[in-house]
Write an enzyme that holds these catalytic residues in place. Sequence first.
Site, PDB file in Angstrom:
ATOM      1  N   SER A 261      31.875  45.134  35.151  1.00 29.72           N
ATOM      2  CA  SER A 261      33.323  45.350  35.155  1.00 29.72           C
ATOM      3  C   SER A 261      33.670  46.643  34.443  1.00 29.72           C
ATOM      4  O   SER A 261      34.825  47.021  34.395  1.00 29.72           O
ATOM      5  CB  SER A 261      34.030  44.172  34.490  1.00 29.72           C
ATOM      6  OG  SER A 261      33.425  43.868  33.264  1.00 29.72           O
TER       7      SER A 261
ATOM      8  N   HIS B 217      32.297  44.244  42.589  1.00 35.92           N
ATOM      9  CA  HIS B 217      32.986  43.626  41.453  1.00 35.92           C
ATOM     10  C   HIS B 217      33.821  42.447  41.935  1.00 35.92           C
ATOM     11  O   HIS B 217      34.871  42.625  42.560  1.00 35.92           O
ATOM     12  CB  HIS B 217      33.859  44.703  40.771  1.00 35.92           C
ATOM     13  CG  HIS B 217      34.506  44.250  39.506  1.00 35.92           C
ATOM     14  ND1 HIS B 217      35.669  44.793  39.024  1.00 35.92           N
ATOM     15  CD2 HIS B 217      34.142  43.298  38.612  1.00 35.92           C
ATOM     16  CE1 HIS B 217      35.997  44.198  37.903  1.00 35.92           C
ATOM     17  NE2 HIS B 217      35.091  43.279  37.631  1.00 35.92           N
TER      18      HIS B 217
ATOM     19  N   GLU C 214      36.086  44.329  44.627  1.00 34.28           N
ATOM     20  CA  GLU C 214      36.291  45.754  44.358  1.00 34.28           C
ATOM     21  C   GLU C 214      34.934  46.430  44.534  1.00 34.28           C
ATOM     22  O   GLU C 214      33.995  46.129  43.799  1.00 34.28           O
ATOM     23  CB  GLU C 214      36.819  45.926  42.922  1.00 34.28           C
ATOM     24  CG  GLU C 214      37.272  47.332  42.589  1.00 34.28           C
ATOM     25  CD  GLU C 214      37.827  47.439  41.162  1.00 34.28           C
ATOM     26  OE1 GLU C 214      37.341  46.740  40.251  1.00 34.28           O
ATOM     27  OE2 GLU C 214      38.757  48.241  40.963  1.00 34.28           O
TER      28      GLU C 214
ATOM     29  N   ASN D 263      40.318  46.961  36.153  1.00 34.59           N
ATOM     30  CA  ASN D 263      40.433  46.867  34.692  1.00 34.59           C
ATOM     31  C   ASN D 263      41.176  48.039  34.065  1.00 34.59           C
ATOM     32  O   ASN D 263      41.665  47.938  32.943  1.00 34.59           O
ATOM     33  CB  ASN D 263      39.053  46.695  34.071  1.00 34.59           C
ATOM     34  CG  ASN D 263      38.576  45.273  34.262  1.00 34.59           C
ATOM     35  OD1 ASN D 263      39.369  44.334  34.168  1.00 34.59           O
ATOM     36  ND2 ASN D 263      37.300  45.094  34.567  1.00 34.59           N
TER      37      ASN D 263
HETATM   38  N1  CAA Z   1      35.932  26.643  42.288  1.00 36.30           N
HETATM   39  C1  CAA Z   1      36.658  26.167  43.332  1.00 36.30           C
HETATM   40  N2  CAA Z   1      37.994  26.033  43.299  1.00 36.30           N
HETATM   41  C2  CAA Z   1      38.628  26.382  42.173  1.00 36.30           C
HETATM   42  C3  CAA Z   1      37.948  26.909  41.037  1.00 36.30           C
HETATM   43  C4  CAA Z   1      36.546  27.029  41.135  1.00 36.30           C
HETATM   44  N3  CAA Z   1      35.803  27.521  40.144  1.00 36.30           N
HETATM   45  N4  CAA Z   1      38.866  27.193  40.089  1.00 36.30           N
HETATM   46  C5  CAA Z   1      40.073  26.892  40.585  1.00 36.30           C
HETATM   47  N5  CAA Z   1      39.933  26.399  41.844  1.00 36.30           N
HETATM   48  C6  CAA Z   1      40.993  25.996  42.758  1.00 36.30           C
HETATM   49  C7  CAA Z   1      41.589  24.670  42.402  1.00 36.30           C
HETATM   50  O1  CAA Z   1      40.870  23.597  42.985  1.00 36.30           O
HETATM   51  C8  CAA Z   1      43.001  24.783  42.965  1.00 36.30           C
HETATM   52  O2  CAA Z   1      42.996  24.568  44.363  1.00 36.30           O
HETATM   53  P1  CAA Z   1      44.321  24.024  45.123  1.00 36.30           P
HETATM   54  O3  CAA Z   1      45.481  24.865  44.664  1.00 36.30           O
HETATM   55  O4  CAA Z   1      43.995  24.234  46.580  1.00 36.30           O
HETATM   56  O5  CAA Z   1      44.420  22.626  44.699  1.00 36.30           O
HETATM   57  C9  CAA Z   1      43.327  26.245  42.770  1.00 36.30           C
HETATM   58  O6  CAA Z   1      42.073  26.937  42.634  1.00 36.30           O
HETATM   59  C10 CAA Z   1      44.184  26.453  41.568  1.00 36.30           C
HETATM   60  O7  CAA Z   1      43.513  25.902  40.427  1.00 36.30           O
HETATM   61  P2  CAA Z   1      44.228  25.010  39.307  1.00 36.30           P
HETATM   62  O8  CAA Z   1      45.274  24.156  39.913  1.00 36.30           O
HETATM   63  O9  CAA Z   1      43.139  24.381  38.503  1.00 36.30           O
HETATM   64  O10 CAA Z   1      44.893  26.039  38.299  1.00 36.30           O
HETATM   65  P3  CAA Z   1      45.880  27.226  38.564  1.00 36.30           P
HETATM   66  O11 CAA Z   1      46.920  26.886  39.560  1.00 36.30           O
HETATM   67  O12 CAA Z   1      46.268  27.716  37.211  1.00 36.30           O
HETATM   68  O13 CAA Z   1      44.970  28.346  39.233  1.00 36.30           O
HETATM   69  C11 CAA Z   1      43.628  30.255  38.973  1.00 36.30           C
HETATM   70  C12 CAA Z   1      43.811  28.805  38.607  1.00 36.30           C
HETATM   71  C13 CAA Z   1      43.306  30.382  40.457  1.00 36.30           C
HETATM   72  C14 CAA Z   1      42.461  30.755  38.151  1.00 36.30           C
HETATM   73  C15 CAA Z   1      44.959  31.012  38.684  1.00 36.30           C
HETATM   74  O14 CAA Z   1      45.357  30.721  37.383  1.00 36.30           O
HETATM   75  C16 CAA Z   1      44.829  32.488  38.822  1.00 36.30           C
HETATM   76  O15 CAA Z   1      44.877  33.051  39.908  1.00 36.30           O
HETATM   77  N6  CAA Z   1      44.664  33.185  37.679  1.00 36.30           N
HETATM   78  C17 CAA Z   1      44.449  34.620  37.639  1.00 36.30           C
HETATM   79  C18 CAA Z   1      42.996  34.874  37.824  1.00 36.30           C
HETATM   80  C19 CAA Z   1      42.658  36.330  37.683  1.00 36.30           C
HETATM   81  O16 CAA Z   1      43.490  37.191  37.472  1.00 36.30           O
HETATM   82  N7  CAA Z   1      41.373  36.627  37.802  1.00 36.30           N
HETATM   83  C20 CAA Z   1      40.881  37.956  37.624  1.00 36.30           C
HETATM   84  C21 CAA Z   1      40.425  38.107  36.234  1.00 36.30           C
HETATM   85  S1  CAA Z   1      39.781  39.712  35.960  1.00 36.30           S
HETATM   86  C22 CAA Z   1      38.216  39.623  36.449  1.00 36.30           C
HETATM   87  O17 CAA Z   1      37.697  38.618  36.836  1.00 36.30           O
HETATM   88  C23 CAA Z   1      37.451  40.873  36.469  1.00 36.30           C
HETATM   89  C24 CAA Z   1      37.109  41.515  35.206  1.00 36.30           C
HETATM   90  O18 CAA Z   1      36.390  42.505  35.288  1.00 36.30           O
HETATM   91  C25 CAA Z   1      37.534  41.109  33.886  1.00 36.30           C
END
Ligand code: CAA
Length: 282
Positions: free
Chosen positions: A119, A140, A152, A190
């Site tokens: 990242s 990424h 990415e 990032n």
């Molecule tokens: N595997 C399969 N399904 C999953 C899962 C996993 N590991 N985690 C979540 N889900 C699914 C859930 O089953 C749920 O499905 P439905 O809506 O169809 O029922 C859905 O995703 C939403 O999950 P939750 O209801 O548990 O929780 P939520 O509504 O808060 O969503 C989230 C969780 C999808 C993570 C949401 O909070 C989100 O989009 N967050 C932002 C994530 C983000 O920005 N990620 C990037 C981070 S930066 C990065 O990764 C790169 C870096 O370099 C740092």
Amino acid sequence: MTSRTVGVVGAGTMGNGIAQVFAQAGFDVIMADVSQSALDRGLAAISNSLSRLVKKGTLTDNEAVLIVSRIRGSTRLADLAACELVVEAATENAQIKEKIFRELASVVPASTILASNTSSISLTTIAAWVTSPERVIGMHFMNPVPVMQLVEIIRALQTSDDTHARIHALSLELGKTPVTVKDGAGFVSNRVLMPMINEAAFVLYENLATAEDIDTVMKLGMNHPIGPLALADLIGLDTCLSIMDILHREFRDSKYRACPLLVQLVAAGHLGRKSGKGFYRY
Ligand code: CAA
């Protein structure tokens, strides 16, 4: 790809998620890590994620069993010799990655694409570690990998058009949406995300609002799925700090200085969800 076998180095959160999406797309996957216990944890996380998809009705039980059967673990990088592509998703530490890339280059043929899920580390630097650097590229993925649409793609200075075209096509095959960017600190994701998280930490540090209220502003005001502080806890505060430090070092611009509160939380071992405490308690 002639062979449909893909190697993934690292069975942690990103590695096991990447292994899962390749297996879901029909690839055979060898997931490598240093210990059997790390592999067992990674495989358990995959089963857990697949059961969520089964519960939702996205997958049948039989499909989930088939997907799991496509993934095997290994504690030896030498077992990745027959892979057409290896995606490295090991600890975000340049020394560890250098060791892995040098070893990978010595066990796979020159035609094997070597991708990194880094990242923050320069892909151009990573490519310079190996023979045939034109086969190195950044892939990424975002956390949680099975859910997030984006890949990415980062082109190192040395990346060939052929390597890029293959990884672009492969990302589509995984059902993801690829976006290609040039190699620059933080890439696009990032470079934009971390200063926002850092600014949210400053707002909290300056006592302008509570963590909950800061996150509510961003959720309800900007339609973000979760607020920046909750997201920082999901990513890991140590990762956020290390990326801010890299942006600061690379651009030599004080606008990237890490918030003292972020530095303190990491020093205290409050790393977010994974340690049970960060900006929030879990
Ligand atoms: N595997 C399969 N399904 C999953 C899962 C996993 N590991 N985690 C979540 N889900 C699914 C859930 O089953 C749920 O499905 P439905 O809506 O169809 O029922 C859905 O995703 C939403 O999950 P939750 O209801 O548990 O929780 P939520 O509504 O808060 O969503 C989230 C969780 C999808 C993570 C949401 O909070 C989100 O989009 N967050 C932002 C994530 C983000 O920005 N990620 C990037 C981070 S930066 C990065 O990764 C790169 C870096 O370099 C740092």
